[in-house]
Scaffold this motif. Structure first.
Motif, mmCIF file in Angstrom:
data_model
loop_
_atom_site.group_PDB
_atom_site.id
_atom_site.type_symbol
_atom_site.label_atom_id
_atom_site.label_comp_id
_atom_site.label_asym_id
_atom_site.label_seq_id
_atom_site.Cartn_x
_atom_site.Cartn_y
_atom_site.Cartn_z
ATOM 1 N N ILE A 193 77.696 -24.447 62.796
ATOM 2 C CA ILE A 193 76.330 -24.524 63.211
ATOM 3 C C ILE A 193 75.556 -25.627 63.300
ATOM 4 O O ILE A 193 74.654 -25.842 64.246
ATOM 5 C CB ILE A 193 75.441 -23.322 62.148
ATOM 6 N N HIS A 194 75.873 -26.393 62.356
ATOM 7 C CA HIS A 194 74.990 -27.758 62.303
ATOM 8 C C HIS A 194 75.530 -28.738 63.364
ATOM 9 O O HIS A 194 74.638 -29.407 64.009
ATOM 10 C CB HIS A 194 75.409 -28.558 61.022
ATOM 11 N N ALA A 195 76.649 -28.824 63.866
ATOM 12 C CA ALA A 195 77.109 -29.762 64.936
ATOM 13 C C ALA A 195 76.489 -28.943 66.159
ATOM 14 O O ALA A 195 75.912 -29.705 66.949
ATOM 15 C CB ALA A 195 78.572 -29.922 65.171
ATOM 16 N N SER A 196 76.428 -27.731 66.516
ATOM 17 C CA SER A 196 75.921 -26.953 67.591
ATOM 18 C C SER A 196 74.208 -27.426 67.645
ATOM 19 O O SER A 196 73.756 -27.651 68.692
ATOM 20 C CB SER A 196 76.239 -25.411 67.451
ATOM 21 N N GLN A 197 73.665 -27.355 66.396
ATOM 22 C CA GLN A 197 72.280 -27.488 66.415
ATOM 23 C C GLN A 197 71.975 -28.904 67.020
ATOM 24 O O GLN A 197 71.030 -29.245 67.709
ATOM 25 C CB GLN A 197 71.850 -27.391 65.021
ATOM 26 N N LEU A 198 72.747 -30.013 66.404
ATOM 27 C CA LEU A 198 72.594 -31.329 66.824
ATOM 28 C C LEU A 198 72.899 -31.573 68.098
ATOM 29 O O LEU A 198 72.386 -32.351 68.752
ATOM 30 C CB LEU A 198 73.607 -32.114 65.865
ATOM 31 N N ALA A 257 78.790 -32.663 51.825
ATOM 32 C CA ALA A 257 79.799 -33.722 52.356
ATOM 33 C C ALA A 257 80.199 -33.282 53.636
ATOM 34 O O ALA A 257 80.358 -33.985 54.404
ATOM 35 C CB ALA A 257 81.130 -33.855 51.513
ATOM 36 N N ALA A 258 80.404 -32.022 53.700
ATOM 37 C CA ALA A 258 81.021 -31.654 55.071
ATOM 38 C C ALA A 258 79.761 -31.663 56.209
ATOM 39 O O ALA A 258 80.042 -31.878 57.530
ATOM 40 C CB ALA A 258 81.397 -30.139 54.968
ATOM 41 N N LEU A 259 78.734 -31.474 55.751
ATOM 42 C CA LEU A 259 77.352 -31.572 56.731
ATOM 43 C C LEU A 259 77.519 -32.847 57.076
ATOM 44 O O LEU A 259 77.023 -33.325 58.272
ATOM 45 C CB LEU A 259 76.143 -30.798 55.903
ATOM 46 N N GLU A 260 77.371 -33.942 56.078
ATOM 47 C CA GLU A 260 77.399 -35.499 56.330
ATOM 48 C C GLU A 260 78.416 -35.617 57.503
ATOM 49 O O GLU A 260 78.338 -36.612 58.298
ATOM 50 C CB GLU A 260 77.711 -36.074 55.182
ATOM 51 N N LEU A 261 79.782 -35.189 57.042
ATOM 52 C CA LEU A 261 80.678 -35.357 58.257
ATOM 53 C C LEU A 261 80.798 -34.680 59.563
ATOM 54 O O LEU A 261 80.773 -35.464 60.538
ATOM 55 C CB LEU A 261 82.245 -34.937 57.646
ATOM 56 N N ALA A 262 79.957 -33.659 59.357
ATOM 57 C CA ALA A 262 79.474 -33.206 60.905
ATOM 58 C C ALA A 262 78.520 -33.948 61.774
ATOM 59 O O ALA A 262 78.881 -34.117 62.847
ATOM 60 C CB ALA A 262 78.732 -31.583 60.791
ATOM 61 N N GLU A 263 77.506 -34.472 61.030
ATOM 62 C CA GLU A 263 76.881 -35.535 61.604
ATOM 63 C C GLU A 263 77.415 -36.698 62.058
ATOM 64 O O GLU A 263 77.207 -37.203 63.250
ATOM 65 C CB GLU A 263 75.514 -35.955 60.608
ATOM 66 N N ALA A 264 78.376 -37.436 61.340
ATOM 67 C CA ALA A 264 79.089 -38.578 61.764
ATOM 68 C C ALA A 264 79.868 -38.034 62.959
ATOM 69 O O ALA A 264 80.024 -38.992 64.147
ATOM 70 C CB ALA A 264 79.912 -39.091 60.881
ATOM 71 N N PHE A 265 80.701 -36.892 62.970
ATOM 72 C CA PHE A 265 81.533 -36.644 64.252
ATOM 73 C C PHE A 265 80.690 -36.396 65.292
ATOM 74 O O PHE A 265 81.028 -36.461 66.387
ATOM 75 C CB PHE A 265 82.403 -35.454 63.791
ATOM 76 N N THR A 266 79.535 -35.654 65.239
ATOM 77 C CA THR A 266 78.677 -35.169 66.318
ATOM 78 C C THR A 266 78.265 -36.654 67.226
ATOM 79 O O THR A 266 77.917 -36.677 68.181
ATOM 80 C CB THR A 266 77.544 -34.483 66.003
#
Length: 161
Positions: free
Chosen positions: A46-51, A93-102
């Motif tokens: 969801i977070h990656a898709s939002q970003l 931590a997973a949300l932080e990683l999602a932002e880094a990958f996105t």
């Protein structure tokens, strides 16, 4: 150009899309073996898709998140996770990683993020979440490029009490 007039990548090159879907299934298996549950998988997707601004994938993964047991409050807090108190240290931590990958094009996965996330997640969890994020970012790009319309709901997003 309207969405109806755009090339629909999933239909126009079905073998390529099927290969991506098979890749996604393999990623899900890797995630399961690493102990990544459906809750965490859906939170990061969801977070990656939002970003990325992918309304199509946000809808799909919100519906899957509800099916995985996430409540409306948790789902709505994903976009503001840094200010929210509803996520565990592992989820943060997973949300932080999602932002880094996105936003990987900006600075890769910065050393401080890698170190912080690596201090919380096991190597297997880090690897599994990384592959989940590679997969969702690919699907986001397909849906965004094709301007896929937000799919209609087949069931309420929030369980009715």
């Amino acid at each position: 150009m309207s969405a109806e007039r755009r090339v629909h990548l999933a239909r126009s090159a079905r073998p390529a899309y099927d290969a991506l879907a098979a890749f996604s299934s393999t990623v899900k298996q890797v995630a399961t073996e690493a102990g990544i549950d459906a809750r965490l998988t859906e939170i990061v997707q969801i977070h990656a898709s939002q970003l990325n601004g992918c309304a199509y994938c946000v809808r799909v993964h919100v519906d899957r998140a509800v099916a995985a047991g996430l409540d409306a409050d948790t789902i709505t807090q994903i976009a503001v996770w840094r200010e929210s108190g509803v996520f565990s240290e592992r989820e943060r931590a997973a949300l932080e990683l999602a932002e880094a990958f996105t936003f990987i094009h900006e600075d890769g996965v910065p050393d401080d993020v890698y170190d912080q996330v690596g201090g919380i997640l096991t190597e297997a969890e880090y690897v599994a979440l990384s592959w989940i994020l590679v997969s969702i970012n690919a699907f986001n790009r397909i849906a965004i490029a094709g301007r896929y319309p937000v799919p209609p709901r087949t069931a309420p997003a929030v369980p009715v009490a």
